[in-house]
Design a protein around this motif. Structure first.
Motif, PDB file in Angstrom:
ATOM      1  N   CYS A 116      58.652  -5.785 -10.767  1.00  0.00           N
ATOM      2  CA  CYS A 116      58.446  -4.461 -11.116  1.00  0.00           C
ATOM      3  C   CYS A 116      57.917  -4.251 -12.471  1.00  0.00           C
ATOM      4  O   CYS A 116      56.975  -3.084 -12.743  1.00  0.00           O
ATOM      5  N   PHE A 117      58.229  -4.999 -13.480  1.00  0.00           N
ATOM      6  CA  PHE A 117      57.599  -4.914 -14.811  1.00  0.00           C
ATOM      7  C   PHE A 117      56.224  -4.754 -14.714  1.00  0.00           C
ATOM      8  O   PHE A 117      55.402  -4.222 -15.496  1.00  0.00           O
ATOM      9  N   PHE A 118      55.702  -5.972 -13.944  1.00  0.00           N
ATOM     10  CA  PHE A 118      53.992  -6.075 -13.794  1.00  0.00           C
ATOM     11  C   PHE A 118      53.566  -4.743 -12.841  1.00  0.00           C
ATOM     12  O   PHE A 118      52.507  -4.129 -13.315  1.00  0.00           O
ATOM     13  N   ARG A 119      54.308  -4.623 -11.857  1.00  0.00           N
ATOM     14  CA  ARG A 119      53.862  -3.729 -10.674  1.00  0.00           C
ATOM     15  C   ARG A 119      53.544  -2.337 -11.394  1.00  0.00           C
ATOM     16  O   ARG A 119      52.752  -1.580 -11.002  1.00  0.00           O
ATOM     17  N   PHE A 120      54.642  -1.974 -12.061  1.00  0.00           N
ATOM     18  CA  PHE A 120      54.671  -0.549 -12.581  1.00  0.00           C
ATOM     19  C   PHE A 120      54.357  -0.479 -13.882  1.00  0.00           C
ATOM     20  O   PHE A 120      54.178   0.673 -14.334  1.00  0.00           O
ATOM     21  N   LEU A 173      46.252  -8.253 -10.555  1.00  0.00           N
ATOM     22  CA  LEU A 173      46.490  -7.761  -9.505  1.00  0.00           C
ATOM     23  C   LEU A 173      47.132  -6.422  -9.672  1.00  0.00           C
ATOM     24  O   LEU A 173      46.731  -5.425  -9.208  1.00  0.00           O
ATOM     25  N   PHE A 174      47.922  -6.254 -10.958  1.00  0.00           N
ATOM     26  CA  PHE A 174      48.602  -4.706 -11.170  1.00  0.00           C
ATOM     27  C   PHE A 174      47.988  -4.284 -12.542  1.00  0.00           C
ATOM     28  O   PHE A 174      48.621  -3.096 -12.717  1.00  0.00           O
ATOM     29  N   PHE A 175      47.346  -5.002 -13.289  1.00  0.00           N
ATOM     30  CA  PHE A 175      46.821  -4.061 -14.346  1.00  0.00           C
ATOM     31  C   PHE A 175      45.317  -3.601 -14.327  1.00  0.00           C
ATOM     32  O   PHE A 175      44.698  -4.517 -14.180  1.00  0.00           O
ATOM     33  N   SER A 176      45.164  -2.488 -14.265  1.00  0.00           N
ATOM     34  CA  SER A 176      43.788  -1.939 -14.183  1.00  0.00           C
ATOM     35  C   SER A 176      42.896  -2.651 -15.205  1.00  0.00           C
ATOM     36  O   SER A 176      41.547  -2.514 -15.016  1.00  0.00           O
ATOM     37  N   THR A 177      43.515  -2.582 -16.540  1.00  0.00           N
ATOM     38  CA  THR A 177      42.684  -2.879 -17.869  1.00  0.00           C
ATOM     39  C   THR A 177      42.831  -4.369 -18.141  1.00  0.00           C
ATOM     40  O   THR A 177      42.392  -4.933 -19.221  1.00  0.00           O
ATOM     41  N   TYR A 178      43.343  -5.201 -17.063  1.00  0.00           N
ATOM     42  CA  TYR A 178      43.494  -6.523 -17.470  1.00  0.00           C
ATOM     43  C   TYR A 178      42.314  -7.338 -17.848  1.00  0.00           C
ATOM     44  O   TYR A 178      41.139  -7.378 -17.122  1.00  0.00           O
ATOM     45  N   PRO A 221      42.104   4.543 -13.441  1.00  0.00           N
ATOM     46  CA  PRO A 221      41.920   4.823 -12.148  1.00  0.00           C
ATOM     47  C   PRO A 221      43.262   4.643 -11.359  1.00  0.00           C
ATOM     48  O   PRO A 221      44.328   3.706 -11.792  1.00  0.00           O
ATOM     49  N   GLU A 222      43.648   5.180 -10.192  1.00  0.00           N
ATOM     50  CA  GLU A 222      44.601   4.849  -9.236  1.00  0.00           C
ATOM     51  C   GLU A 222      44.637   3.428  -8.867  1.00  0.00           C
ATOM     52  O   GLU A 222      43.399   3.039  -8.739  1.00  0.00           O
ATOM     53  N   GLU A 223      45.547   2.905  -8.270  1.00  0.00           N
ATOM     54  CA  GLU A 223      45.578   1.665  -7.898  1.00  0.00           C
ATOM     55  C   GLU A 223      44.382   1.242  -6.768  1.00  0.00           C
ATOM     56  O   GLU A 223      43.891   0.186  -6.663  1.00  0.00           O
ATOM     57  N   GLU A 224      44.287   2.121  -5.876  1.00  0.00           N
ATOM     58  CA  GLU A 224      43.562   2.021  -4.727  1.00  0.00           C
ATOM     59  C   GLU A 224      42.039   1.909  -5.403  1.00  0.00           C
ATOM     60  O   GLU A 224      41.346   1.206  -4.610  1.00  0.00           O
ATOM     61  N   VAL A 225      41.706   2.478  -6.356  1.00  0.00           N
ATOM     62  CA  VAL A 225      40.167   2.447  -6.960  1.00  0.00           C
ATOM     63  C   VAL A 225      40.169   1.772  -8.068  1.00  0.00           C
ATOM     64  O   VAL A 225      39.030   1.579  -8.795  1.00  0.00           O
ATOM     65  N   ALA A 226      41.253   1.153  -8.642  1.00  0.00           N
ATOM     66  CA  ALA A 226      41.181   0.485 -10.050  1.00  0.00           C
ATOM     67  C   ALA A 226      40.657  -0.950  -9.715  1.00  0.00           C
ATOM     68  O   ALA A 226      40.175  -1.380 -10.558  1.00  0.00           O
ATOM     69  N   LYS A 227      40.656  -1.464  -8.656  1.00  0.00           N
ATOM     70  CA  LYS A 227      40.008  -2.910  -8.330  1.00  0.00           C
ATOM     71  C   LYS A 227      38.611  -2.794  -8.334  1.00  0.00           C
ATOM     72  O   LYS A 227      38.088  -1.579  -7.923  1.00  0.00           O
ATOM     73  N   PRO A 228      37.977  -3.974  -8.054  1.00  0.00           N
ATOM     74  CA  PRO A 228      36.323  -3.815  -7.958  1.00  0.00           C
ATOM     75  C   PRO A 228      36.061  -3.144  -6.644  1.00  0.00           C
ATOM     76  O   PRO A 228      36.418  -3.406  -5.892  1.00  0.00           O
ATOM     77  N   GLY A 229      35.060  -2.238  -6.922  1.00  0.00           N
ATOM     78  CA  GLY A 229      34.409  -1.380  -5.796  1.00  0.00           C
ATOM     79  C   GLY A 229      32.930  -1.118  -6.189  1.00  0.00           C
ATOM     80  O   GLY A 229      32.299  -1.995  -6.823  1.00  0.00           O
ATOM     81  N   TYR A 230      32.497   0.002  -5.240  1.00  0.00           N
ATOM     82  CA  TYR A 230      31.313   0.473  -5.453  1.00  0.00           C
ATOM     83  C   TYR A 230      31.332   1.825  -5.971  1.00  0.00           C
ATOM     84  O   TYR A 230      31.966   2.710  -5.289  1.00  0.00           O
ATOM     85  N   TYR A 231      30.572   2.148  -6.787  1.00  0.00           N
ATOM     86  CA  TYR A 231      30.460   3.661  -7.385  1.00  0.00           C
ATOM     87  C   TYR A 231      29.302   4.079  -7.280  1.00  0.00           C
ATOM     88  O   TYR A 231      28.229   3.758  -8.245  1.00  0.00           O
ATOM     89  N   ALA A 232      28.688   4.761  -6.446  1.00  0.00           N
ATOM     90  CA  ALA A 232      27.132   4.886  -6.031  1.00  0.00           C
ATOM     91  C   ALA A 232      26.822   6.082  -6.753  1.00  0.00           C
ATOM     92  O   ALA A 232      27.436   7.343  -6.720  1.00  0.00           O
TER      93      ALA A 232
END
Length: 733
Positions: free
Chosen positions: A383-387, A197-202, A456-467
């Motif tokens: 908070c330890f994980f979220r931030f 949920l909270f780590f972009s590079t997990y 990436p910021e949290e909003e785009v760190a999760k799976p999405g589409y990069y066209a």
């Protein structure tokens, strides 16, 4: 002497008191061993003997279920006096040391299980001997299973005894047994959820490091790992054939060399570790039994010091887990709901634990400081994980500390990477991320630095589409082709000189020109390609038996080994010059398969992913490769195939128009368009061709008669197709 005699009498009396459990276990073993084995022996084939070895071996699900239930029930029954203060006083009044009292009760359950299990095995062997079965081929598996299930029983039995000692009521003891067995696994699952949920590079492989610890803290996870290690057939197992009747070939088995074991024995280190785990649990159980007071019977917790420990160990994962639940069901994924759920979860669990401890609903808010501490600790954990207070996403080892780095781009996970010496690694990414290392840090390290600095910021760190768009021309018509309709990742394993391994998964936004440049530098380096692709390893050249060709609606095989090896050298040279932009933007013209001689490849018996063909793309820029294929292999559609096309459906990706051509009126146009047909293959980027084609075609059989229709899918790979379709009326939309 008196104490020893009394101990023996106590052991005998404790066994007598378990008469009901003895009867139930004997019934279970009776139906499990002699009855089931007699029912299963419908014939005398080797395959049946193999089945019997699996049913009664060390990984039998049926025996596992019986063992787990027996361990819990016997532990609760043998130590049930700890739930009654009157019975506890009677036992404590006996002239025998607490250690011997514990031993008499503990051994009663162990003796009952081992003795009844052994009787079941002996009864089964007698039945099989009466049936004329060669039981000597069962003994190794059956008795190794006996030892492994005895070890399983002791682990579950001891942890249940420990739960009974820590509690004073039956229902709390049952809950305590579940708690001690599964708490570490729950923490493991919570770590995985928080990381995702909270780590972009997990990386999910990071959780493996946590599991290495939790498997030694939770008996069930340890036993599961043991099963995983044993659950594979040894290569020299003699039960590798079936459908041989013993009556016809009585000496068949005696002529086979190898082992009768159908499971792989536990490694000595794992077995010693499991025994050490059992010894620690047993020592703790003895100490608690000595320290436990008689008046603890009837209380929720037998030791007052354990109450806050258990409470906060429960509140932390429960509060954080409930917070995650609120966070995920909320469409906005807001922090407010995350913290609200965490606070509510911590308060509810704290209050519930206190009610259980005091057996009084009015005690819910009695310990207000506990409520405050539980809420604060849960919020801090969240908070330890979220931030990312631990700097998980910002981790990057110093260059001089790295021994090497294993990498795998997600757009290259098709690569047929395998190794003759490592047949157990069925998937390319398994091998790539566990064996191979990239050592040229001057090329790779700048990419890793850039990825670490540009999380990436949290909003785009999760799976999405990069066209990523590219202007593609078809004749005079131009349009923007979205040729990348997915996001990419880079899986990384840092291998440090101190032996430590750290895993990270980075998201690649290829619309970033700087990032694309760095990725290109890594991909286009010779070391990366020689590391990743199997064709650069000598073992492939040694096993190469020929070629197979896909791309024109039929597979063409070429079995000249010498010429195939010459082709491989040509292909390797051109593939080494393949650029990153070509991989993403160009279309695969053909799919070439390198045929591997299966007799030269060592594979495990149950390798369902055994590959006899290594498939690779052929791009338009591979001029030497295509020239060789045109000279040695059939690259044009046969006339019989063209004549058999009954219907051609064409979809225009540019205009959205569709066309339907039928042989009855469009035979000439179908024949003209057939020259530009390219069949689908796994390396194509499907939005890159303008015209998508579906064919219904008939083929001739051996008697030159037309067979039933078959469907084919492909593309028109030429600008000339645009002109041919200009005068064709499209279907109505």
């Amino acid at each position: 002497m008196t104490s020893s005699r009394l101990f023996c009498n106590l052991l005998r009396e404790n066994i007598k008191r378990q008469l009901w459990s003895i009867v139930l276990l004997l019934l279970a073993w009776f139906f499990c061993f002699p009855v089931l084995s007699a029912m299963d022996m419908v014939d005398k084939t080797i395959s049946t003997l193999y089945d019997l070895n699996q049913i009664y071996g060390a990984t039998s699900p049926m025996l596992t279920l019986i063992t787990v239930i027996a361990a819990i029930v016997l532990a609760m029954s043998c130590f049930k006096h700890l739930h009654s203060s009157r019975m506890t006083d009677c036992y404590h009044a006996l002239p025998v040391k607490r250690e011997l009292l514990f031993a008499s009760q503990y051994l009663a359950g162990v003796v009952i299980y081992l003795a009844t299990y052994l009787l079941g095995i002996l009864a089964m062997l007698l039945v099989l001997m009466w049936k004329g079965i060669l039981v000597k081929y069962l003994l190794a598996n059956v008795f190794y299973g006996y030892l492994m299930f005895a070890l399983m029983f002791l682990l579950i039995y001891t942890i249940t005894v420990l739960a009974v000692e820590l509690t004073g009521k039956l229902i709390i003891s049952v809950l305590g047994t579940l708690y001690l067995n599964f708490y570490a696994l729950i923490v493991y699952g919570l770590f995985m959820s928080l990381g995702e949920l909270f780590f972009s590079t997990y990386s999910s492989r990071s959780a493996e490091n946590v599991f290495h610890v939790t498997q030694w803290l939770a008996p069930f996870s340890r036993l599961y790992k043991n099963f995983e290690l044993m659950d594979q057939r040894p290569k020299d197992c003699i039960f590798r054939m079936s459908d041989h009747i013993w009556n016809d070939q009585p000496q068949l088995l005696s002529r086979l060399e190898g082992t009768t074991m159908v499971v792989t024995p536990l490694p000595a280190g794992v077995l010693l570790g499991t025994l050490a785990m059992l010894a620690v649990l047993l020592v703790i159980s003895v100490v608690l039994f000595k320290k436990r007071r008689s008046e603890s019977a009837g209380s929720a917790m037998a030791f007052s010091i354990s109450r806050p420990i258990v409470k906060f160990l429960t509140v932390l994962p429960a509060g954080t887990g409930i917070g995650i639940f609120f966070y995920m069901i909320n469409s906005e994924r807001s922090l407010g709901w995350l913290f609200f759920g965490t606070v509510c979860g911590a308060l509810i669990v704290c209050c519930a634990m206190e009610v259980i401890y005091q057996a009084d609903i009015r005690a819910m808010f009695r310990k207000k400081w506990d409520l405050l501490v539980g809420v604060v600790l849960s919020l801090l954990l969240t908070c330890f994980f979220r931030f990312d207070w631990g700097g998980y996403d910002r981790y990057l080892p110093e260059k001089e500390d790295l021994k090497g780095v294993s990498i795998l781009f997600s757009f290259e996970d098709w690569a047929s990477r395998w190794d003759l010496s490592s047949p157990k690694l069925d998937y390319n990414w398994d091998y790539q991320l566990t064996e191979e290392c990239y050592y040229d840090m001057d090329v790779l390290y700048p990419l890793l630095e850039y990825l670490t600095e540009h999380i990436p910021e949290e909003e785009v760190a999760k799976p999405g589409y990069y066209a990523v768009t590219s202007e593609v021309a078809y004749g005079s018509y131009k349009y923007d082709s979205v040729y990348v309709s997915s996001w990419y990742t880079l899986d990384v394993t840092y291998r440090l000189k101190n032996g430590k391994e750290v895993h990270r998964d980075y998201t690649l936004d290829l619309s970033d020109s700087k990032l694309r440049e760095l990725v290109s530098a890594v991909y286009e380096s010779e070391e990366y390609k020689e590391m990743l692709y199997a064709i650069y390893h000598e073992e492939v050249m040694d096993c190469l038996a020929g070629l197979s060709m896909q791309g024109y609606f039929d597979s063409v095989k070429y079995t000249d080994t010498k010429a195939s090896r010459e082709f491989l050298e040509i292909y390797k040279e051109e593939f080494k010059g393949l650029t990153f932009d070509e991989v993403l933007e160009n279309q695969s013209v053909y799919c070439i398969g390198f045929l591997i001689d299966p007799d030269k490849r060592i594979t495990s018996e149950d390798d369902y992913y055994h590959m006899e063909t290594l498939e690779y793309p052929v791009y338009a820029s591979f001029t030497k490769t295509i020239a060789w294929l045109e000279e040695h292999m059939q690259l044009e559609l046969e006339q019989d195939f063209i004549d058999g096309i009954q219907r051609m459906y064409i979809y225009d990706n540019v205009t959205g128009n569709s066309y339907e051509l039928k042989r009855s009126k469009d035979a000439e146009l179908i024949a003209a368009l057939s020259k530009y047909l390219v069949e689908e293959n796994q390396f194509m980027i499907y939005d890159g061709y303008r015209y998508y084609v579906e064919l219904m075609a008939m083929q001739k059989d051996e008697e030159e008669k037309w067979e039933d229709s078959r469907y084919y899918y492909g593309y028109l790979a030429s600008e000339d197709a645009v002109a041919l379709l200009q005068n064709v009326e499209p279907n109505e939309k």
